[in-house]
Design a protein around this motif. Structure first.
Motif, mmCIF file in Angstrom:
data_model
loop_
_atom_site.group_PDB
_atom_site.id
_atom_site.type_symbol
_atom_site.label_atom_id
_atom_site.label_comp_id
_atom_site.label_asym_id
_atom_site.label_seq_id
_atom_site.Cartn_x
_atom_site.Cartn_y
_atom_site.Cartn_z
ATOM 1 N N GLU A 19 13.853 18.086 -22.568
ATOM 2 C CA GLU A 19 15.350 18.346 -22.951
ATOM 3 C C GLU A 19 15.499 16.797 -23.267
ATOM 4 O O GLU A 19 16.473 16.620 -24.120
ATOM 5 C CB GLU A 19 15.481 19.144 -22.783
ATOM 6 N N LYS A 22 13.586 15.177 -25.494
ATOM 7 C CA LYS A 22 13.816 15.226 -26.766
ATOM 8 C C LYS A 22 15.164 14.874 -27.451
ATOM 9 O O LYS A 22 15.065 14.679 -28.767
ATOM 10 C CB LYS A 22 13.539 16.507 -27.133
ATOM 11 N N ARG A 23 16.373 14.341 -26.782
ATOM 12 C CA ARG A 23 17.746 14.892 -27.518
ATOM 13 C C ARG A 23 17.630 13.463 -27.818
ATOM 14 O O ARG A 23 18.337 12.976 -28.510
ATOM 15 C CB ARG A 23 18.582 15.133 -26.839
ATOM 16 N N HIS A 24 17.087 12.598 -26.743
ATOM 17 C CA HIS A 24 17.057 11.075 -27.387
ATOM 18 C C HIS A 24 16.333 10.274 -28.010
ATOM 19 O O HIS A 24 16.975 9.702 -29.168
ATOM 20 C CB HIS A 24 17.108 10.171 -26.126
ATOM 21 N N ASP A 25 15.293 11.495 -28.289
ATOM 22 C CA ASP A 25 14.336 11.585 -29.368
ATOM 23 C C ASP A 25 14.948 11.363 -30.534
ATOM 24 O O ASP A 25 14.433 10.746 -32.078
ATOM 25 C CB ASP A 25 12.555 12.133 -28.900
ATOM 26 N N GLU A 26 15.534 12.617 -30.557
ATOM 27 C CA GLU A 26 16.098 12.722 -31.969
ATOM 28 C C GLU A 26 17.962 12.382 -32.070
ATOM 29 O O GLU A 26 18.768 12.518 -32.108
ATOM 30 C CB GLU A 26 16.323 14.781 -32.187
ATOM 31 N N TRP A 28 21.400 10.156 -32.639
ATOM 32 C CA TRP A 28 21.937 10.629 -33.969
ATOM 33 C C TRP A 28 22.303 9.346 -34.481
ATOM 34 O O TRP A 28 22.501 8.681 -33.743
ATOM 35 C CB TRP A 28 23.192 11.475 -33.437
ATOM 36 N N TRP A 78 28.492 13.631 -27.765
ATOM 37 C CA TRP A 78 27.304 12.761 -27.495
ATOM 38 C C TRP A 78 27.243 13.725 -26.036
ATOM 39 O O TRP A 78 26.367 14.183 -25.241
ATOM 40 C CB TRP A 78 26.663 11.376 -27.225
#
Length: 107
Positions: A19, A22-26, A28, A78
């Protein structure tokens, strides 16, 4: 004033590696813009999988304003978003331990 490099360590909680990635790959777009606007031109995070320790390296432009990032609403959002995944301070800022440079090779 010359460029600056900062390194620090953070700590993930168990079971959240996928997770976190994933959050860093996406990331903002408005957060990416805030980081660029503060003078960060290179930011890498590495992980020790055996300890879940994160090792971050920031490369900063001369005259950067990175110390102002905590006052930005996007940064606060964030931190709130990431708080369930890592060790944080009472305001949800990730706990971080600064790491002093002990060697640098510039070939």
């Amino acid at each position: 004033m010359s460029e600056e490099i900062r390194a620090f360590k953070m700590q993930l909680k168990p079971g959240v590696v996928a997770e976190y990635k994933k959050r860093h790959d996406e990331l903002w777009p408005d957060l990416a813009e805030a980081l660029r606007g503060a003078g960060i031109f290179d930011y890498s995070i590495f992980m020790d999988e055996s300890t879940l320790s994160l090792f971050a390296v920031l490369k900063l432009k001369a005259g950067h304003s990175v110390d102002q990032l905590p006052s930005l609403p996007v940064m606060r959002r964030w931190w709130d978003y990431m708080a369930p995944l890592m060790e944080v301070e009472p305001d949800n800022k990730p706990r971080q331990w600064d790491l002093p440079s002990v060697f640098h090779f510039a070939g």
